[in-house]
Design an enzyme around this catalytic site. Structure first.
Site, PDB file in Angstrom:
ATOM      1  N   GLU A  91     -73.710  -0.934 -24.393  1.00  0.00           N
ATOM      2  CA  GLU A  91     -75.078  -1.358 -24.627  1.00  0.00           C
ATOM      3  C   GLU A  91     -75.621  -2.144 -23.444  1.00  0.00           C
ATOM      4  OE1 GLU A  91     -74.533  -5.382 -27.214  1.00  0.00           O
ATOM      5  OE2 GLU A  91     -74.120  -3.512 -28.275  1.00  0.00           O
ATOM      6  N   CYS A 111     -64.009  -5.775 -25.167  1.00  0.00           N
ATOM      7  CA  CYS A 111     -63.574  -6.963 -24.414  1.00  0.00           C
ATOM      8  C   CYS A 111     -62.301  -7.487 -25.051  1.00  0.00           C
ATOM      9  CB  CYS A 111     -64.668  -8.028 -24.451  1.00  0.00           C
ATOM     10  SG  CYS A 111     -64.275  -9.539 -23.539  1.00  0.00           S
ATOM     11  N   CYS A 118     -68.164 -14.161 -30.668  1.00  0.00           N
ATOM     12  CA  CYS A 118     -68.826 -13.057 -29.967  1.00  0.00           C
ATOM     13  C   CYS A 118     -68.431 -11.712 -30.579  1.00  0.00           C
ATOM     14  CB  CYS A 118     -68.433 -13.095 -28.493  1.00  0.00           C
ATOM     15  SG  CYS A 118     -69.152 -11.763 -27.503  1.00  0.00           S
ATOM     16  N   GLU A 159     -65.716  -8.730 -19.941  1.00  0.00           N
ATOM     17  CA  GLU A 159     -65.520  -9.853 -19.022  1.00  0.00           C
ATOM     18  C   GLU A 159     -65.504  -9.278 -17.610  1.00  0.00           C
ATOM     19  OE1 GLU A 159     -64.925 -12.567 -16.588  1.00  0.00           O
ATOM     20  OE2 GLU A 159     -64.991 -13.407 -18.614  1.00  0.00           O
ATOM     21  N   SER A 190     -71.459 -13.555 -15.399  1.00  0.00           N
ATOM     22  CA  SER A 190     -70.912 -14.536 -16.332  1.00  0.00           C
ATOM     23  C   SER A 190     -69.418 -14.301 -16.540  1.00  0.00           C
ATOM     24  CB  SER A 190     -71.646 -14.427 -17.678  1.00  0.00           C
ATOM     25  OG  SER A 190     -71.064 -15.278 -18.641  1.00  0.00           O
ATOM     26  N   LEU A 214     -68.721 -22.000 -20.788  1.00  0.00           N
ATOM     27  CA  LEU A 214     -67.893 -23.163 -21.059  1.00  0.00           C
ATOM     28  C   LEU A 214     -67.782 -23.426 -22.566  1.00  0.00           C
ATOM     29  CD1 LEU A 214     -66.297 -25.292 -19.477  1.00  0.00           C
ATOM     30  CD2 LEU A 214     -68.312 -26.777 -19.633  1.00  0.00           C
ATOM     31  N   HIS A 215     -68.918 -23.680 -23.203  1.00  0.00           N
ATOM     32  CA  HIS A 215     -69.048 -23.777 -24.666  1.00  0.00           C
ATOM     33  C   HIS A 215     -68.310 -24.948 -25.314  1.00  0.00           C
ATOM     34  CE1 HIS A 215     -70.942 -19.987 -24.073  1.00  0.00           C
ATOM     35  NE2 HIS A 215     -69.830 -19.300 -23.950  1.00  0.00           N
ATOM     36  N   ASN A 289     -75.868 -16.756 -31.584  1.00  0.00           N
ATOM     37  CA  ASN A 289     -76.358 -15.706 -32.458  1.00  0.00           C
ATOM     38  C   ASN A 289     -75.348 -15.455 -33.569  1.00  0.00           C
ATOM     39  OD1 ASN A 289     -78.941 -14.241 -31.413  1.00  0.00           O
ATOM     40  ND2 ASN A 289     -77.734 -14.634 -29.575  1.00  0.00           N
ATOM     41  N   CYS A 332     -74.787  -9.991 -27.339  1.00  0.00           N
ATOM     42  CA  CYS A 332     -73.692  -9.164 -26.830  1.00  0.00           C
ATOM     43  C   CYS A 332     -72.884  -8.522 -27.955  1.00  0.00           C
ATOM     44  CB  CYS A 332     -72.754 -10.013 -25.972  1.00  0.00           C
ATOM     45  SG  CYS A 332     -73.518 -10.673 -24.498  1.00  0.00           S
TER      46      CYS A 332
END
Length: 343
Positions: A91, A111, A118, A159, A190, A214-215, A289, A332
């Protein structure tokens, strides 16, 4: 069979010279591929038929089949679901801004990083994309929209640093002056924090923008939802980012997805402020999200603003990412996951 769009001009020149063809043909073919954005060999009208046939026997032209195109109610975002030649689904997202069109592309099918907020990681990594398949996402969308793509974000499924060589090849082709010539300053990549590759990218001294997902401001919290944190500590990431800044002079963006009740406390904001104090850095706050397979919910508007205020009081450069395309599963992996789950 190799992907011809992944070849640099010098590599394409070497292929043609080895076949006894004239050197100038390589520049012609490169222009057809990366400036005129052709999808069929027969569109290369100034290339001899015999040469086209020869190339078609040894190389393939990556093409993407549109499975679904969803347009947001506001009309500023379109989400593309593409089928690759082998049947795999990826996508991409087109985002229209006042300053131009931006495209977010995928770098892998699936991924394996396992970040549990995610949708991209559900089902794991199937395979890497070639540089040509990454390019074709941009080329296809530019043909579809009819307007030049001015900014590229490699933040879709996958990634990029887990597909590092193909990503670097992609970067060099998309920024080539004989192709679309998108400035490195208009390209963002990213990573969840693969330290050796951050350092390797720094040594290449590209002019792109590095964004680190980082998050979390602490290792303990980060390990609870990002498996990569079991391999590389935040201290190691920061050291690599400092090295990147020294080598390139480019400010680093730290992405921080705010998850309700997990990493959005005032204490997290204060620790993050201390972590980034004195660094030439920018924090991009992202209300997460919601993904139906996960239990996480996003921080409310007041909570996001409160987190931002603490960072600003500590002189940290910070913005809140503008939400786009929520009504079309633009985060994503969401649309791909929805499609593959129902087929």
């Amino acid at each position: 069979m190799d992907d011809i769009k992944s070849l640099s001009l010098s590599e394409l020149t070497a292929v043609l010279e080895a076949a006894g063809e004239k050197k100038f043909r390589a520049a012609q073919i490169f222009e057809w591929l990366h400036k005129k954005l052709v999808t069929e060999w027969d569109e290369m009208t100034n290339i001899p038929i015999s040469l086209r046939k020869m190339l078609a026997e040894d190389y393939f032209l990556p093409q993407l089949e549109e499975v679904t195109v969803l347009k947001s109610e506001k009309g500023d975002t379109e989400k593309f679901l593409f089928r690759l030649a082998d049947g795999n689904i990826i996508e991409s997202v087109l985002m229209r801004y006042d300053h131009g069109n931006s495209v977010c592309i995928s770098s892998q099918v699936g991924c394996r990083m396992g970040c549990n907020f995610c949708a991209s990681t559900i089902g794991g990594r199937i395979r890497d994309l070639t540089a040509g398949e990454m390019l074709e996402q941009i080329y296809h969308i530019q043909r579809h929209d009819g307007h030049r793509v001015s900014n590229v974000v490699v933040m879709g499924t996958g990634e990029p640093f887990d597909n590092f060589d193909n990503f670097c090849r992609f970067y060099e082709l998309i920024s080539d002056g004989k192709g679309l010539n998108i400035s490195g300053r208009n390209i963002t990549v990213s990573t969840c924090g693969i330290v050796p590759k951050i350092r390797e990218l720094a040594d290449r001294q590209y002019t792109l923008t590095l964004a680190v997902s980082l998050h979390s401001p602490t290792d303990e919290l980060r390990r609870s939802f990002m498996p990569i944190a079991n391999k590389y500590t935040i201290a190691e990431i920061m050291e690599a980012c400092d090295y990147y800044f020294v080598k390139t002079g480019r400010r680093i963006t730290f992405e921080y997805s705010l998850i309700n009740g997990v990493n959005d406390s005032p204490e997290c904001a204060r620790i993050l402020s201390g972590l980034l104090a004195g660094k030439n850095a920018h924090v991009n706050l992202i209300p997460v999200n919601p993904v139906k397979e996960r239990n996480y919910t996003k921080t409310n508007t007041e909570g996001v603003q409160a987190f931002k205020n603490i960072l600003e009081k500590n002189r940290i450069n910070v913005t809140i990412r503008k939400g786009m395309g929520k009504d079309i599963d633009a985060a994503c992996g969401q649309l791909r996951r929805s499609y593959t789950s129902n087929t």
